[in-house]
Scaffold this motif. Structure first.
Motif: not given
Length: 118
Positions: A12-17, A35, A38, A41
């Motif tokens: 997974e490359t995107e930050a989770p929601l 969201e 920073e 995560t």
């Protein structure tokens, strides 16, 4: 029993929601799309380094002492933390590095003077 976030998540490359928040005392559950900041995560290693950095009030020499690693290693870990929260570390000032090495006793005053003249 609450567990830490499973981050980083494989492939997974995107930050989770976050889609649900539960407040245990009031029993309220809020649903939506939220969201994470920073800091939420960060990897466990970066989070632990950040906690230590805060505990020693931002003194990298003290981080060096507590971890028992070299100053360049501490700087590299700090730079990695900066990148993880979205900042690009500043390039090291060669003169400041010479003075730091002198302060740590890694070089003599004569060696420092020679390096600073270059």
């Amino acid at each position: 029993m609450p567990r830490p976030l499973p981050l980083p998540f494989p492939d997974e490359t995107e930050a989770p929601l976050v889609t649900e928040l539960r407040f245990p005392t009031s029993g309220v559950t809020v649903r939506g799309v939220f969201e994470l900041n920073e800091f939420a995560t960060l990897t466990p290693e970066n989070l632990e380094f950040l906690r230590l950095y805060i505990r020693v009030r931002g003194n990298l020499k003290e981080v060096e002492r507590v971890l028992g690693v070299s100053y360049p290693t501490v700087r590299a870990r700090f730079d990695m933390l900066l990148r993880a929260i979205g900042y690009e570390p500043e390039l090291a000032d060669p003169q400041a590095e010479v003075l730091e090495r002198l302060e740590r006793g890694e070089i003599t005053p004569d060696e420092a003077a020679r390096k600073l003249r270059r």
